[in-house]
Scaffold this motif. Structure first.
Motif, PDB file in Angstrom:
ATOM      1  N   ASP A 197       0.813  -1.214   0.000  1.00 41.86           N
ATOM      2  CA  ASP A 197       0.000   0.000   0.000  1.00 41.86           C
ATOM      3  C   ASP A 197       0.850   1.268   0.000  1.00 41.86           C
ATOM      4  O   ASP A 197       0.322   2.373   0.011  1.00 41.86           O
ATOM      5  CB  ASP A 197      -0.965   0.016   1.193  1.00 41.86           C
ATOM      6  N   SER A 198       2.168   1.110   0.003  1.00 41.83           N
ATOM      7  CA  SER A 198       3.089   2.256  -0.019  1.00 41.83           C
ATOM      8  C   SER A 198       4.135   2.084  -1.113  1.00 41.83           C
ATOM      9  O   SER A 198       5.295   2.461  -0.950  1.00 41.83           O
ATOM     10  CB  SER A 198       3.773   2.412   1.347  1.00 41.83           C
ATOM     11  N   ALA A 201       5.853   5.409  -2.185  1.00 43.75           N
ATOM     12  CA  ALA A 201       6.709   5.973  -1.143  1.00 43.75           C
ATOM     13  C   ALA A 201       8.023   5.207  -1.048  1.00 43.75           C
ATOM     14  O   ALA A 201       9.103   5.804  -0.960  1.00 43.75           O
ATOM     15  CB  ALA A 201       5.976   5.963   0.199  1.00 43.75           C
ATOM     16  N   TYR A 202       7.942   3.875  -1.069  1.00 45.86           N
ATOM     17  CA  TYR A 202       9.168   3.078  -1.011  1.00 45.86           C
ATOM     18  C   TYR A 202      10.001   3.258  -2.276  1.00 45.86           C
ATOM     19  O   TYR A 202      11.227   3.395  -2.207  1.00 45.86           O
ATOM     20  CB  TYR A 202       8.827   1.601  -0.805  1.00 45.86           C
ATOM     21  N   GLU A 233      -1.278   8.140  -4.367  1.00 47.66           N
ATOM     22  CA  GLU A 233      -1.220   6.993  -3.453  1.00 47.66           C
ATOM     23  C   GLU A 233      -1.754   7.381  -2.075  1.00 47.66           C
ATOM     24  O   GLU A 233      -2.501   6.609  -1.450  1.00 47.66           O
ATOM     25  CB  GLU A 233       0.220   6.505  -3.325  1.00 47.66           C
ATOM     26  N   ARG A 234      -1.406   8.567  -1.595  1.00 48.83           N
ATOM     27  CA  ARG A 234      -1.877   9.015  -0.287  1.00 48.83           C
ATOM     28  C   ARG A 234      -3.404   9.079  -0.260  1.00 48.83           C
ATOM     29  O   ARG A 234      -4.047   8.628   0.688  1.00 48.83           O
ATOM     30  CB  ARG A 234      -1.279  10.398   0.029  1.00 48.83           C
ATOM     31  N   GLY A 433       5.138   8.748   3.371  1.00 53.74           N
ATOM     32  CA  GLY A 433       4.051   7.955   2.832  1.00 53.74           C
ATOM     33  C   GLY A 433       2.745   8.312   3.512  1.00 53.74           C
ATOM     34  O   GLY A 433       2.685   9.179   4.381  1.00 53.74           O
ATOM     35  N   VAL A 438       8.608   6.833   5.405  1.00 58.14           N
ATOM     36  CA  VAL A 438       9.310   5.615   5.008  1.00 58.14           C
ATOM     37  C   VAL A 438      10.797   5.959   4.984  1.00 58.14           C
ATOM     38  O   VAL A 438      11.225   6.842   4.242  1.00 58.14           O
ATOM     39  CB  VAL A 438       8.843   5.131   3.625  1.00 58.14           C
ATOM     40  N   ASP A 457       9.444   0.975   8.018  1.00 56.60           N
ATOM     41  CA  ASP A 457       8.094   1.417   7.732  1.00 56.60           C
ATOM     42  C   ASP A 457       7.591   2.271   8.900  1.00 56.60           C
ATOM     43  O   ASP A 457       7.966   2.024  10.062  1.00 56.60           O
ATOM     44  CB  ASP A 457       7.184   0.190   7.566  1.00 56.60           C
TER      45      ASP A 457
END
Length: 494
Positions: A197-198, A201-202, A233-234, A433, A438, A457
């Protein structure tokens, strides 16, 4: 000059300290109000190299490093700074049976049951509450549906929770070790799946790190596209949390509408990148999919229709007495507790702790296009609901500033060539994230190969916040407390 969400230093510059002065320097930094961002160790011959990543108030990142012999110990930072508790537990576990021990740590227990501890999870030393009418309720590690494994042990007096202890570590994925088996520039497909789900961000944090190690700077156009990907994504993942909260309190109209709206956002992401989670969109050197005029218009139209429907369902949820009575005053974490425990992300901001990497370490992108952190002060499930709503609104505002301005180029994103990573170099990369920062650390050896990778995380420091939130609430309040934090099992079980 803007403080960057990234730090690049020579691995031995400055020269690592001995263990005792390092611990004292860390304690002095925390006493002075610096935040402990990450703490980790790696083998270094017959010793360990320890790294503390710190963020002083209103400045950029810095590190304190130490070289400590195997079997050494130091006075635990946790005794005076509880925010260090999970970091010191992880350091103790990852350096092994003959590793580094934080003496006097009040809660020294395994985090993930690494190595030989994998077969000893049933020996976990749970905290116990004594009393004639006290009973324990165990939930998990096997859960219904697609929930990942984790054990929750409630110590209750009647229906009221006195204490919750959360035991994770069932997945044993070995992500960090796996990343060392591939070339540094070929890790994006793995990084994108550390916590699904991130993914953005990763991926952005990783790309920024390897670009810094290779000595290149990406174009402003590519960085803007990365920012758009992250804000999409956020929005999508905050909608997952809002869906869950509405569903858990049987407010079905809200749950159904938030779920439908999330589909609109992830489908828009898919039309740009080919993946609903944005996988494959970011790569070292830039992005694989720029945003041309057609995609730009598509995003604008999608977000405009989305914003109208979102405002309507938010007003419905916030105006419902049943929602307010179920969430208000439930799962409260005070500002002091959030600060002491080092909570991050929307969980911290809902308790009045104004921390957001996009504002604190804005770098080039968020300096040119600022984000306003959204803060609530009650610290309960209602506050965490409202912060999520407000963060979606702020992301929509931010996206509109880029998409609506024809002078802002989003279509030119040609990546520069990437050279070999610098040898004997440490890079720390942070990206905010949807649930918090992250954090990733990459260190190269003398040949420019990866010597060590450390991932963190935002769930790691926040799990204890969830345990604290449930105290003095009824056990039936746990599902909404859990969903209001929305933490990641796999983000913890690296």
């Amino acid at each position: 000059m803007a403080h960057e969400p990234l730090l690049l230093i020579a691995a031995n510059d400055p020269t690592p300290l001995a263990l005792a002065p390092w611990a004292e320097a860390c304690r002095a930094a925390l006493d002075a109000g610096e935040r402990l961002v990450m703490l980790f160790g790696r083998p270094d011959g017959n010793a360990f190299m320890l790294t503390a990543v710190l963020q002083p108030p209103a400045t950029g990142l810095r590190v304190l490093r130490a070289r400590a012999p195997r079997g050494a110990s130091y006075p635990a930072l946790t005794a005076s700074h509880p925010a260090a508790q999970i970091h010191e537990r992880e350091l103790w576990e990852q350096t092994g049976p003959n590793g580094i021990t934080p003496e006097g740590h009040p809660w020294l227990k395994p985090v993930r049951f690494e190595g030989a501890r994998q077969q000893r999870m049933d020996e976990y030393p749970f905290f116990t509450v004594r009393g004639q009418e006290v009973h324990e309720v165990g939930v998990g590690p096997i859960h219904a549906s697609v929930i990942e494994p984790g054990h929750f042990r409630f110590m209750c007096h009647g229906e009221r929770v006195q204490h919750l202890e959360i035991q994770l570590g069932y997945q044993h994925r070995g992500v960090e070790a796996l990343l060392l088996q591939r070339p540094p520039l070929a890790l994006t497909p793995l990084i994108e799946t550390v916590a699904g789900d991130s993914s953005i961000a990763y991926a952005w944090g990783y790309c920024a790190a390897v670009e810094a190690l290779a000595g290149i700077a990406i174009t402003p156009e590519a960085e803007r596209v990365r920012g758009i990907a992250l804000e999409l994504e956020r929005i999508a993942m905050h909608l997952v949390g809002l869906t869950g909260l509405a569903t858990d309190i049987a407010f079905l109209q809200g749950g159904a509408t938030y779920g439908r709206l999330r589909t609109a956002i992830i489908n828009a992401t898919m039309r740009v990148s080919g993946s609903r989670f944005g996988r494959g969109w970011l790569r070292p050197g830039g992005v694989r999919h720029a945003i041309g005029d057609e995609r730009r218009r598509d995003l604008q139209a999608t977000l405009a229709a989305f914003a109208k429907d979102l405002a309507e369902v938010n007003a419905l949820v916030l105006g419902a007495r049943s929602v307010r009575s179920r969430l208000q005053g439930v799962g409260t974490v005070s500002a002091r507790a959030a600060r002491d425990l080092g909570l991050v992300g929307h969980a911290a901001r809902a308790s009045g702790v104004d921390v957001d990497t996009r504002a604190d370490l804005p770098g080039r992108l968020y300096t040119a296009h600022p984000v306003t952190p959204q803060v609530e002060y009650d610290g309960d499930c209602w506050a965490r609901l409202r912060v999520r709503m407000r963060e979606i609104d702020e992301s929509l505002r931010w996206l509109d500033t880029l998409l609506a301005d024809p002078a802002i180029d989003l279509a030119t994103a040609s990546p520069p060539p990437l050279g070999a990573p610098k040898p004997e170099t440490l890079c720390i990369s942070v990206r905010e994230g949807f649930r918090g920062p992250v954090v990733q650390a990459y260190e190269t050896d003398a040949g420019g190969r990866l010597r060590h990778v450390k991932l963190q995380d935002p769930s790691l420091p926040n799990w204890f916040g969830l345990a604290l939130a449930v105290r003095d609430n009824e056990i039936s309040d746990f599902p909404i407390c859990n969903k209001s934090f929305d933490l990641s099992y796999c983000g913890n079980d690296l």
